[in-house]
Motif scaffolding. Sequence first.
Motif, PDB file in Angstrom:
ATOM      1  N   THR A  87       0.854  -1.182   0.000  1.00 25.48           N
ATOM      2  CA  THR A  87       0.000   0.000   0.000  1.00 25.48           C
ATOM      3  C   THR A  87       0.891   1.234   0.000  1.00 25.48           C
ATOM      4  O   THR A  87       1.833   1.326   0.782  1.00 25.48           O
ATOM      5  CB  THR A  87      -0.935  -0.019   1.226  1.00 25.48           C
ATOM      6  N   ARG A  88       0.593   2.186  -0.885  1.00 24.27           N
ATOM      7  CA  ARG A  88       1.510   3.293  -1.118  1.00 24.27           C
ATOM      8  C   ARG A  88       1.036   4.634  -0.561  1.00 24.27           C
ATOM      9  O   ARG A  88       1.702   5.644  -0.753  1.00 24.27           O
ATOM     10  CB  ARG A  88       1.783   3.400  -2.612  1.00 24.27           C
ATOM     11  N   LEU A  89      -0.098   4.630   0.106  1.00 20.17           N
ATOM     12  CA  LEU A  89      -0.596   5.867   0.711  1.00 20.17           C
ATOM     13  C   LEU A  89      -1.009   5.587   2.146  1.00 20.17           C
ATOM     14  O   LEU A  89      -1.747   4.636   2.412  1.00 20.17           O
ATOM     15  CB  LEU A  89      -1.811   6.404  -0.058  1.00 20.17           C
ATOM     16  N   ALA A  90      -0.535   6.423   3.065  1.00 18.82           N
ATOM     17  CA  ALA A  90      -0.973   6.380   4.465  1.00 18.82           C
ATOM     18  C   ALA A  90      -1.521   7.751   4.826  1.00 18.82           C
ATOM     19  O   ALA A  90      -0.898   8.778   4.527  1.00 18.82           O
ATOM     20  CB  ALA A  90       0.173   5.997   5.390  1.00 18.82           C
ATOM     21  N   MET A 178       3.605   7.450   0.445  1.00 16.20           N
ATOM     22  CA  MET A 178       3.322   8.858   0.761  1.00 16.20           C
ATOM     23  C   MET A 178       2.507   8.857   2.053  1.00 16.20           C
ATOM     24  O   MET A 178       1.584   8.053   2.212  1.00 16.20           O
ATOM     25  CB  MET A 178       2.503   9.520  -0.348  1.00 16.20           C
ATOM     26  N   ILE A 179       2.882   9.728   2.980  1.00 15.94           N
ATOM     27  CA  ILE A 179       2.158   9.852   4.243  1.00 15.94           C
ATOM     28  C   ILE A 179       1.637  11.278   4.342  1.00 15.94           C
ATOM     29  O   ILE A 179       2.419  12.232   4.275  1.00 15.94           O
ATOM     30  CB  ILE A 179       3.051   9.508   5.450  1.00 15.94           C
ATOM     31  N   VAL A 180       0.321  11.430   4.494  1.00 20.19           N
ATOM     32  CA  VAL A 180      -0.304  12.752   4.542  1.00 20.19           C
ATOM     33  C   VAL A 180      -1.228  12.840   5.753  1.00 20.19           C
ATOM     34  O   VAL A 180      -1.660  11.829   6.297  1.00 20.19           O
ATOM     35  CB  VAL A 180      -1.102  13.060   3.247  1.00 20.19           C
ATOM     36  N   GLY A 181      -1.529  14.065   6.130  1.00 20.82           N
ATOM     37  CA  GLY A 181      -2.470  14.321   7.210  1.00 20.82           C
ATOM     38  C   GLY A 181      -3.791  14.803   6.649  1.00 20.82           C
ATOM     39  O   GLY A 181      -3.844  15.389   5.565  1.00 20.82           O
ATOM     40  N   ALA A 182      -4.863  14.543   7.392  1.00 27.74           N
ATOM     41  CA  ALA A 182      -6.188  14.989   6.988  1.00 27.74           C
ATOM     42  C   ALA A 182      -7.022  15.245   8.232  1.00 27.74           C
ATOM     43  O   ALA A 182      -6.806  14.630   9.279  1.00 27.74           O
ATOM     44  CB  ALA A 182      -6.855  13.928   6.112  1.00 27.74           C
TER      45      ALA A 182
END
Length: 196
Positions: A87-90, A178-182
């Motif tokens: 999995t490539r998005l966190a 990629m690690i992003v905040g939401a």
Amino acid sequence: MIPAQEALARLREGNRRFVASGAGPAGRPGAAQQPFAIVLGCSDSRVPAELVFGQGFGDLFVIRVAGNIVAPSQVGSVEFAAERFETRLAVVLGHTQCGAVAATLEELRQPQGHQSPNLRAIVDRIRPAIEPLLATSAAKEPAALAERATRANILASVHHLRHGSALLERRIERDDLMIVGAEYCVETGTVEFLDD
């Protein structure tokens, strides 16, 4: 609050309806797990990631913990999904009206000292991200402080995931993760992805 036995009966009946509706084993639940995103979110009952993002069985690898904090077990869970499923998005998903953030702000303003060690561990993980905000002008406005504290906590968790694991760091460097905040707004249902 309803009694525990009534709560258990509601869960049993809910599962019966779920299976009877065809969403059970004849539907997607038995499908292979191929999550396209990892979501580390808060345990708040108003923020179910699959519903918030309109996804179904096998789509998301969801980790829920009060205050969307990052501790070793959460890092390990993200590592597991990134390695096992590629999995490539966190996404670290925080939300407005977060009780864990509010409890940390209360503890910073008026220390109680009588929390259980387990609850204290949650507050202690949130504290470093939001304590500096008490020295800003936002400290005089409770709504502004809560908003900034929530976002600071989300971004601290993003930073921890990005820089707290050699495995995740390597994946990020190779553009494999990629690690992003939401932030989810409990009032409107919208999710805003945050730039740090």
